[in-house]
Design an enzyme around this catalytic site. Structure first.
Site, mmCIF file in Angstrom:
data_model
loop_
_atom_site.group_PDB
_atom_site.id
_atom_site.type_symbol
_atom_site.label_atom_id
_atom_site.label_comp_id
_atom_site.label_asym_id
_atom_site.label_seq_id
_atom_site.Cartn_x
_atom_site.Cartn_y
_atom_site.Cartn_z
ATOM 1 C CE1 TYR A 103 -11.294 6.556 6.647
ATOM 2 C CE2 TYR A 103 -9.578 5.986 8.231
ATOM 3 C CZ TYR A 103 -10.318 5.679 7.104
ATOM 4 O OH TYR A 103 -10.095 4.498 6.445
ATOM 5 N N GLY A 149 -11.766 3.820 4.397
ATOM 6 C CA GLY A 149 -11.192 3.865 3.061
ATOM 7 C C GLY A 149 -11.940 4.819 2.159
ATOM 8 N NE ARG A 152 41.843 -13.276 -4.056
ATOM 9 C CZ ARG A 152 41.892 -12.872 -5.319
ATOM 10 N NH1 ARG A 152 42.059 -11.583 -5.610
ATOM 11 N NH2 ARG A 152 41.774 -13.730 -6.306
ATOM 12 C CG ASN A 200 -8.663 5.573 0.466
ATOM 13 O OD1 ASN A 200 -8.580 6.794 0.493
ATOM 14 N ND2 ASN A 200 -8.440 4.814 1.537
ATOM 15 C CD GLN A 201 -6.176 0.448 1.602
ATOM 16 O OE1 GLN A 201 -5.653 -0.590 1.200
ATOM 17 N NE2 GLN A 201 -6.997 0.462 2.642
#
Length: 516
Positions: free
Chosen positions: A61, A68, A287, A422-423
């Site tokens: 790839y 992508g 406090r 793809n993303q």
């Protein structure tokens, strides 16, 4: 006198720390590649395996395919060598401010750390090129905006890849110059990227991780400053130092919270018996200060673990296993751990700003400051009527706090689907890191204002009768603040002093608490 060489930060010799990245970012250390034969041999094995795979028509790839959603597009062998250059070219669409010099060095360090894991299929020459940019302080001009944090910091890191190839612009010797002109001056020839080296440089988490290292380091110091300022404010308001009792905090034993209480006890020397006339309970911002600051103190070790694990990881895709000669397709470019770390850190830091803002609101209000003059004005006599003390500073501190709180909305929940789905799930880690740095910047502005207030309030409490004593490190720091900040008797503009105090904060002018 000869200039002492900087200590070395050695990539490939072992894991790096946040402090290593900060030292490189501040130019207090020099980046070098480990000279151990085994390290360089491992890098070379990965590159050689990838070469052999390509000769045998292997499919990888982003090397023999498009990127992508184009991963099914086959790249003709004659065009494989051009593909990485197209990757950084079409990602040259970043906008927004440019990362500053410190941030850019941190990014370069984070990318070099990842590639030094030896699982990215790169050449030694690529690592040497990144190291040379750090060594000679040649800083790619990286736009801050344009990354969704998966598939890595593609767009901002494209500017690093392009510079190594002699393209785009760098900051060098104080001016913006062409990378093509600068690289030969440092003895570096523009690279022709090997088949996977575009992905190796860009498809990772280096921008968010480098920024996260800087954010963690600054937040750690803010935690200490908020504690010291609380001690000043307890004294200035004639508060009850016994709220920080050791037995009390043993009953709710969060370690960081207990450590903050111990620091306050040490500053306030509160081991003496309480006075009979002492108020039983101060307001929450005094406090409960260990409970607020302690959340950050307890969170910092966990966030360190997340950031340093990411820093010392191979986080591109695909990974190349040089030992078993495998190509591993995965998603290590996903920045979810950094996104969580930055969203968490900005929340806890904003709470510090809010705590200090509430303390200042008590100090400037004569109804709640137990004898201090309104607005902490030191003016006396007839001129008191026209002087306003810290009235405007309190407004500004409130404004900075409000903006910090507004920016705590978590970026990590705003995932977007990109790249033709793809993303389709992304981390937003880089946006989270940028947001976190902005919250930290605003909190530092609050702290700068509070340093002026502490100097003023303690001096005014001394006028009306300081029941407790300034001792030890607390006294030394108040004396130091007195040298830096003149008592405000007549109204004056404070912006110059605030800017100088911001520089002092960021350069850690005060050593605070040696217990950790």
């Amino acid at each position: 006198m000869p200039i002492e060489p900087l200590p070395s930060c050695r990539f490939g010799a072992g894991p790096l720390t946040i402090e290593d990245v900060v030292a490189l970012a501040d130019r207090r250390a020099q980046a070098v590649l480990d000279d151990a034969p085994g390290f360089r041999a491992r890098i070379q094995r990965g590159a050689d395996f990838l070469d052999r795979l390509l000769r045998e028509d292997g499919v990888v790839y982003g090397v023999t395919t498009g990127y992508g959603d184009s991963c099914t597009t086959v790249i003709p062998p004659s065009l494989v060598a051009e593909l990485p250059h197209h990757l950084y070219t079409y990602h040259g669409c970043g906008l927004g401010r440019f990362l500053d010099a410190q941030e850019t060095r941190a990014v370069l360090a984070a990318r070099l750390a990842s590639l030094s894991q030896g699982m990215s299929g790169t050449s030694v020459a690529l690592l040497e090129g990144l190291a040379a940019l750090l060594q000679h302080d040649v800083l790619p001009r990286i736009p801050a905006e344009g990354s969704v944090g998966a598939s890595g910091d593609l767009t901002p890191l494209s500017y690093v890849a392009a510079v190594l190839c002699g393209e785009r612009e760098v900051l060098f010797e104080g001016s913006v110059q062409s990378a093509a002109e600068v690289l030969p001056r440092i003895g570096l020839q523009p690279l022709r990227l090997r088949p996977k080296e575009g992905l190796a440089l860009m498809n990772g988490t280096a921008v968010m991780t480098g920024l996260a290292c800087l954010a963690w380091h600054r937040a750690d110091y803010l935690c200490r400053l908020a504690t010291r300022l609380t001690a000043f404010n307890v004294l200035a308001s004639d508060g009850n130092a016994h709220h920080f009792d050791e037995t009390l905090f043993a009953a709710k034993p969060h370690p960081g919270q207990a450590r903050i209480a111990a620091r306050l006890r040490a500053d306030l020397h509160s081991d003496r018996p309480p006075r009979n006339e002492q108020r039983l309970q101060d307001r929450y911002s005094l406090r409960c200060a260990p409970h607020v600051i302690g959340v950050l103190e307890d969170t910092l070790p966990f966030l360190r673990q997340l950031i340093e694990t990411e820093l010392n990881s191979a986080n591109d895709n695909p990974l190349i296993d040089p030992d078993e000669e495998r190509v591993l397709h995965g998603g290590h470019f996903y920045g979810g751990h950094i996104a969580l770390a930055m969203d968490t850190l900005k929340n806890t830091v904003a709470n510090l700003a809010d705590l200090l803002d509430r303390q200042l609101a008590l100090l400037v209000d004569a109804r709640y400051s137990h004898g201090l003059p309104a607005n902490l004005s030191a003016a006396t006599g007839p001129r008191a009527a026209i002087n306003h003390g810290l009235k405007a500073l309190q407004i500004s501190v409130s404004a900075w706090t409000a903006e910090a709180l507004k920016n705590t909305l978590p970026a990590s929940v705003f995932s977007r689907s990109t790249e033709c789905h793809n993303q389709d799930k992304v981390s937003m880690g880089t946006i989270a890191a940028r947001d976190c740095l902005r919250v930290i910047e605003l909190a530092e502005q609050v702290v700068a204002g509070m340093l002026i207030a502490a100097r003023q309030a303690v001096a005014l409490r001394q006028r009306v009768g300081l029941q407790a004593q300034l001792q030890g490190e607390l006294a030394a720091m108040h004396d130091d603040l007195g040298q830096r900040i003149a008592l405000i008797e007549e109204d004056r503009a404070l912006d110059g002093e605030l800017r100088q105090l911001l520089q002092d904060i960021r350069s850690r002018q005060w050593e605070l608490y040696r217990d950790a």
